[in-house]
Scaffold this motif. Structure first.
Motif, mmCIF file in Angstrom:
data_model
loop_
_atom_site.group_PDB
_atom_site.id
_atom_site.type_symbol
_atom_site.label_atom_id
_atom_site.label_comp_id
_atom_site.label_asym_id
_atom_site.label_seq_id
_atom_site.Cartn_x
_atom_site.Cartn_y
_atom_site.Cartn_z
ATOM 1 N N SER A 19 0.766 -1.334 -0.018
ATOM 2 C CA SER A 19 0.114 0.017 0.243
ATOM 3 C C SER A 19 0.759 1.085 0.020
ATOM 4 C CB SER A 19 -0.910 0.209 1.269
ATOM 5 O OG SER A 19 -1.797 1.307 1.238
ATOM 6 N N VAL A 20 0.208 2.356 -0.851
ATOM 7 C CA VAL A 20 0.936 3.403 -0.635
ATOM 8 C C VAL A 20 -0.216 4.601 -0.836
ATOM 9 C CG1 VAL A 20 2.250 5.212 -2.019
ATOM 10 C CG2 VAL A 20 3.353 2.919 -1.826
ATOM 11 N N CYS A 21 -0.325 5.604 0.054
ATOM 12 C CA CYS A 21 -1.442 6.387 0.108
ATOM 13 C C CYS A 21 -1.540 7.256 -1.218
ATOM 14 C CB CYS A 21 -1.128 7.574 1.361
ATOM 15 S SG CYS A 21 -2.483 8.692 1.411
ATOM 16 N N ARG A 22 -2.535 6.951 -1.876
ATOM 17 C CA ARG A 22 -3.203 7.607 -3.104
ATOM 18 C C ARG A 22 -2.035 7.557 -4.108
ATOM 19 N NH1 ARG A 22 -4.132 11.210 0.920
ATOM 20 N NH2 ARG A 22 -2.547 12.675 0.196
ATOM 21 N N ASN A 23 -0.863 6.456 -4.227
ATOM 22 C CA ASN A 23 -0.067 6.220 -4.997
ATOM 23 C C ASN A 23 0.904 7.440 -5.280
ATOM 24 O OD1 ASN A 23 -0.368 3.533 -5.608
ATOM 25 N ND2 ASN A 23 -2.061 4.128 -6.750
ATOM 26 N N LEU A 24 1.003 8.208 -4.303
ATOM 27 C CA LEU A 24 1.885 9.601 -4.320
ATOM 28 C C LEU A 24 3.111 9.184 -4.005
ATOM 29 C CD1 LEU A 24 -0.484 12.074 -2.442
ATOM 30 C CD2 LEU A 24 -0.126 12.058 -5.024
ATOM 31 N N PHE A 45 4.868 9.507 -0.404
ATOM 32 C CA PHE A 45 4.452 8.505 0.429
ATOM 33 C C PHE A 45 4.793 6.902 -0.035
ATOM 34 C CE2 PHE A 45 1.007 11.633 1.162
ATOM 35 C CZ PHE A 45 1.561 12.201 2.096
ATOM 36 N N SER A 46 5.789 6.904 -1.040
ATOM 37 C CA SER A 46 6.243 5.669 -1.568
ATOM 38 C C SER A 46 7.090 4.885 -0.536
ATOM 39 C CB SER A 46 7.105 5.970 -2.625
ATOM 40 O OG SER A 46 7.749 4.832 -3.159
ATOM 41 N N HIS A 47 7.117 3.489 -0.714
ATOM 42 C CA HIS A 47 8.137 2.773 0.171
ATOM 43 C C HIS A 47 9.446 3.035 -0.220
ATOM 44 C CE1 HIS A 47 8.405 0.300 -3.263
ATOM 45 N NE2 HIS A 47 7.005 0.257 -3.392
ATOM 46 N N LEU A 48 9.718 3.479 -1.328
ATOM 47 C CA LEU A 48 11.243 3.992 -1.724
ATOM 48 C C LEU A 48 11.854 4.788 -0.729
ATOM 49 C CD1 LEU A 48 10.924 3.968 -5.516
ATOM 50 C CD2 LEU A 48 12.026 2.221 -4.089
ATOM 51 N N ASN A 49 11.025 5.729 -0.106
ATOM 52 C CA ASN A 49 11.376 6.712 0.776
ATOM 53 C C ASN A 49 12.015 6.097 2.004
ATOM 54 O OD1 ASN A 49 10.234 8.622 -0.846
ATOM 55 N ND2 ASN A 49 8.408 8.665 0.068
ATOM 56 N N VAL A 50 11.584 4.905 2.303
ATOM 57 C CA VAL A 50 12.338 4.129 3.400
ATOM 58 C C VAL A 50 13.715 4.150 3.396
ATOM 59 C CG1 VAL A 50 12.333 1.782 4.841
ATOM 60 C CG2 VAL A 50 10.127 3.035 3.995
ATOM 61 N N ILE A 51 14.296 3.807 2.125
ATOM 62 C CA ILE A 51 15.729 3.608 1.879
ATOM 63 C C ILE A 51 16.581 4.741 1.413
ATOM 64 C CG2 ILE A 51 15.670 1.011 1.936
ATOM 65 C CD1 ILE A 51 15.260 1.589 -1.185
ATOM 66 N N ASP A 52 15.665 6.140 1.473
ATOM 67 C CA ASP A 52 16.509 7.333 0.646
ATOM 68 C C ASP A 52 17.313 7.699 1.559
ATOM 69 O OD1 ASP A 52 15.080 8.733 2.622
ATOM 70 O OD2 ASP A 52 13.632 9.646 1.183
ATOM 71 N N GLY A 53 17.657 7.503 2.960
ATOM 72 C CA GLY A 53 18.616 8.098 3.714
ATOM 73 C C GLY A 53 18.326 9.343 4.517
ATOM 74 N N SER A 95 8.240 10.091 3.217
ATOM 75 C CA SER A 95 7.948 8.968 4.183
ATOM 76 C C SER A 95 7.115 7.673 3.486
ATOM 77 C CB SER A 95 7.275 9.292 5.473
ATOM 78 O OG SER A 95 6.297 9.745 5.430
ATOM 79 N N TRP A 96 7.160 6.530 4.197
ATOM 80 C CA TRP A 96 6.254 5.437 3.713
ATOM 81 C C TRP A 96 4.939 5.736 4.495
ATOM 82 C CZ3 TRP A 96 4.672 0.793 6.551
ATOM 83 C CH2 TRP A 96 3.550 -0.087 5.676
ATOM 84 N N GLY A 97 4.011 6.157 3.627
ATOM 85 C CA GLY A 97 2.714 6.379 4.057
ATOM 86 C C GLY A 97 1.546 5.355 3.323
ATOM 87 N N PRO A 98 1.352 4.538 3.942
ATOM 88 C CA PRO A 98 0.203 3.449 3.202
ATOM 89 C C PRO A 98 -1.102 3.996 3.510
ATOM 90 C CG PRO A 98 0.765 2.735 5.396
ATOM 91 C CD PRO A 98 1.537 3.715 5.005
ATOM 92 N N GLU A 99 -2.077 3.556 2.766
ATOM 93 C CA GLU A 99 -3.566 3.618 2.950
ATOM 94 C C GLU A 99 -4.013 3.266 4.192
ATOM 95 O OE1 GLU A 99 -5.307 5.818 0.892
ATOM 96 O OE2 GLU A 99 -4.411 5.596 -0.880
ATOM 97 N N ARG A 100 -5.316 3.785 4.757
ATOM 98 C CA ARG A 100 -5.830 3.350 6.058
ATOM 99 C C ARG A 100 -6.245 1.967 5.929
ATOM 100 N NH1 ARG A 100 -7.928 6.975 10.083
ATOM 101 N NH2 ARG A 100 -6.369 8.584 10.340
ATOM 102 N N ILE A 101 -5.255 1.100 5.797
ATOM 103 C CA ILE A 101 -5.690 -0.432 5.692
ATOM 104 C C ILE A 101 -5.290 -1.159 7.015
ATOM 105 C CG2 ILE A 101 -5.934 -0.324 3.185
ATOM 106 C CD1 ILE A 101 -3.185 -1.790 3.226
ATOM 107 N N GLN A 102 -5.946 -2.223 7.230
ATOM 108 C CA GLN A 102 -5.599 -2.917 8.330
ATOM 109 C C GLN A 102 -4.529 -4.021 8.183
ATOM 110 O OE1 GLN A 102 -7.123 -2.773 11.334
ATOM 111 N NE2 GLN A 102 -8.242 -1.055 10.300
ATOM 112 N N ASP A 103 -4.140 -4.442 6.994
ATOM 113 C CA ASP A 103 -2.959 -5.246 6.778
ATOM 114 C C ASP A 103 -1.632 -4.818 6.209
ATOM 115 O OD1 ASP A 103 -4.197 -4.911 4.252
ATOM 116 O OD2 ASP A 103 -4.049 -7.256 3.864
#
Length: 136
Positions: free
Chosen positions: A23-28, A31-39, A52-60
């Motif tokens: 999940s990535v919030c609104r595919n922006l 908020f991509s998971h790539l931001n976790v490794i950007d330093g 930052s990594w920002g997922p949609e409001r999901i439970q999983d």
């Protein structure tokens, strides 16, 4: 000594580490998971200036970091986005290692990086899962 094994600014194709998520919030991109490794470590805001990594409001929601080779790990340091009171955070979850072992963790409402220590083990990646949001 310790060093950051999870840095790959821009998530360059073919290079490790790599990230993935369900999940990535609104595919922006901010908020991509790539931001976790950007330093980058700035975390007192959100949006384009504070990726930052920002997922949609999901439970999983889950986030995976593939290190590309087996390394010995005994600690993970995670810095959450801390634009309080706008942001909330996950108060707990599980780190799943590539060898199938798991380690629970808890987080606090803190701006500084938070360490999760565990017995040393070889792993080629980790996945943060079973994330439990703070009540608000």
């Amino acid at each position: 000594g310790y060093r950051n094994l999870a840095v790959n600014p821009g998530g360059m194709r073919g290079d490790f580490p790599k990230t993935s998520s369900n999940s990535v919030c609104r595919n922006l991109p901010e908020f991509s998971h790539l931001n976790v490794i950007d330093g980058r470590m700035e975390n007192q805001g959100h949006g384009k200036p504070y990726p930052s990594w920002g997922p949609e409001r999901i439970q999983d929601a889950w986030l995976k970091i593939d290190l590309g080779k087996e390394l010995e790990l005994d600690k993970v340091v995670i810095t959450i986005r801390a634009d309080f009171p706008h942001d909330s955070y996950w108060k707990s979850g599980i780190i799943e290692f590539s060898d199938g072992s798991r380690h629970p963790f808890t987080w606090k409402s803190k701006r500084a990086g938070q360490s999760v220590s565990f017995p040393a083990r070889p792993a080629s990646g980790i996945r943060c899962a079973a994330l439990i949001r703070r009540d608000d």
